[in-house]
Scaffold this motif. Structure first.
Motif, PDB file in Angstrom:
ATOM      1  N   GLU A 151      -3.624  12.094   6.370  1.00 42.53           N
ATOM      2  CA  GLU A 151      -3.002  10.859   5.894  1.00 42.53           C
ATOM      3  C   GLU A 151      -3.992  10.128   5.002  1.00 42.53           C
ATOM      4  OE1 GLU A 151      -2.304   7.099   8.476  1.00 42.53           O
ATOM      5  OE2 GLU A 151      -0.487   8.318   8.638  1.00 42.53           O
ATOM      6  N   TYR A 211       0.838  -1.191   0.000  1.00 43.31           N
ATOM      7  CA  TYR A 211       0.000   0.000   0.000  1.00 43.31           C
ATOM      8  C   TYR A 211       0.877   1.246   0.000  1.00 43.31           C
ATOM      9  CZ  TYR A 211       0.938  -0.025   5.039  1.00 43.31           C
ATOM     10  OH  TYR A 211       1.558  -0.037   6.257  1.00 43.31           O
ATOM     11  N   GLN A 233      -4.661   1.485  -1.504  1.00 45.53           N
ATOM     12  CA  GLN A 233      -4.451   0.055  -1.656  1.00 45.53           C
ATOM     13  C   GLN A 233      -5.570  -0.493  -2.520  1.00 45.53           C
ATOM     14  OE1 GLN A 233      -4.430  -2.164   2.021  1.00 45.53           O
ATOM     15  NE2 GLN A 233      -3.174  -3.764   1.147  1.00 45.53           N
ATOM     16  N   LEU A 273       1.239   5.097   1.493  1.00 47.73           N
ATOM     17  CA  LEU A 273       0.828   5.944   2.605  1.00 47.73           C
ATOM     18  C   LEU A 273       1.257   7.368   2.271  1.00 47.73           C
ATOM     19  CD1 LEU A 273      -0.575   5.715   5.329  1.00 47.73           C
ATOM     20  CD2 LEU A 273       1.677   5.537   6.376  1.00 47.73           C
ATOM     21  N   ARG A 298      -4.376   6.410   2.708  1.00 45.64           N
ATOM     22  CA  ARG A 298      -3.815   5.094   2.378  1.00 45.64           C
ATOM     23  C   ARG A 298      -4.412   4.649   1.052  1.00 45.64           C
ATOM     24  NH1 ARG A 298      -2.930   0.064   6.348  1.00 45.64           N
ATOM     25  NH2 ARG A 298      -2.764  -1.557   4.784  1.00 45.64           N
ATOM     26  N   THR A 305       1.150  11.318   3.260  1.00 45.40           N
ATOM     27  CA  THR A 305       0.931  12.165   4.431  1.00 45.40           C
ATOM     28  C   THR A 305       1.182  13.627   4.095  1.00 45.40           C
ATOM     29  OG1 THR A 305       3.208  11.847   5.194  1.00 45.40           O
ATOM     30  CG2 THR A 305       1.541  10.355   6.076  1.00 45.40           C
TER      31      THR A 305
END
Length: 148
Positions: free
Chosen positions: A80, A60, A84, A62, A82, A64
Motif C-alpha cells: 500500500e 490523499y 499526499q 491510496l 499513500r 494498493t
C-alpha cells in the motif's frame, strides 16, 4: 634487585602479550542495503482523475497492490502506498513490493482511491491487472471516477 628485575620482566611480558591482541577496530561495513531490501521490486504508473471541483488540500491517494486470485475470499493486501498532497492530474506513483509476498498467487491488481479522511471522493472502477497471469509490470495508467 633480582625481585625488581623479575617484576620488570613480568611487566614487559604482560605488555608484550597485550600488544599481540591489539584493539583492532572493526572495519565499517560499506553502506549496502540489506539483502531483503535489495530484492524489492516496484510498479510505476500514473493516476488520472477529473473531479467536479478541485481536490481538497487534505485529500490523499491510496494505491494498493492485492492478490485477487481467489474470488471466494477478500483480496490479500500485498502493498500500500499513500500519496499526499494530491497534485494535478495525472499523478505519478510507484508502489514497491517484496516478490516473496506474491507467494502462490496468480492474479494481482492495483486499486486506487482518493479520500479526504474517511470520505471517498473518487475510485478506480476498472480492474488494473498486473504481474501474475497478466504479465503486466508497468507502467500502468489508472483513471479515477468521482463518487456521487
Amino acid at each position: 634487585m633480582s625481585f625488581r628485575v623479575s617484576l620488570l620482566a613480568v611487566a614487559v611480558i604482560a605488555l608484550a602479550g597485550c600488544s599481540m591482541f591489539s584493539h583492532h577496530a572493526k572495519e565499517s561495513a560499506p553502506d549496502v542495503a540489506p539483502v531483503h531490501q535489495s530484492l524489492m521490486k516496484s510498479i510505476t504508473g500514473d493516476i488520472r482523475y477529473e473531479l467536479p471541483q478541485p481536490a481538497p488540500a487534505d485529500a490523499y491517494l491510496l494505491v494498493t497492490l492485492a492478490d485477487v486470485s481467489r474470488q471466494d475470499v477478500a483480496a490479500r493486501m500485498i502493498s500500500e502506498e499513500r500519496i499526499q498532497p494530491v497534485g494535478a492530474s495525472p499523478v505519478d506513483f510507484l508502489i514497491s513490493y517484496d516478490p516473496a509476498d506474491l507467494r502462490d498467487g496468480v492474479d494481482f491488481a492495483i486499486n486506487v482511491r482518493m479520500q479526504q479522511g474517511d470520505k471517498l471522493l473518487a475510485i478506480s472502477d476498472t480492474r488494473t491487472s498486473v504481474l501474475g497471469r497478466s504479465g503486466e509490470k508497468g507502467p500502468v495508467s489508472i483513471t479515477l471516477r468521482p463518487v456521487p
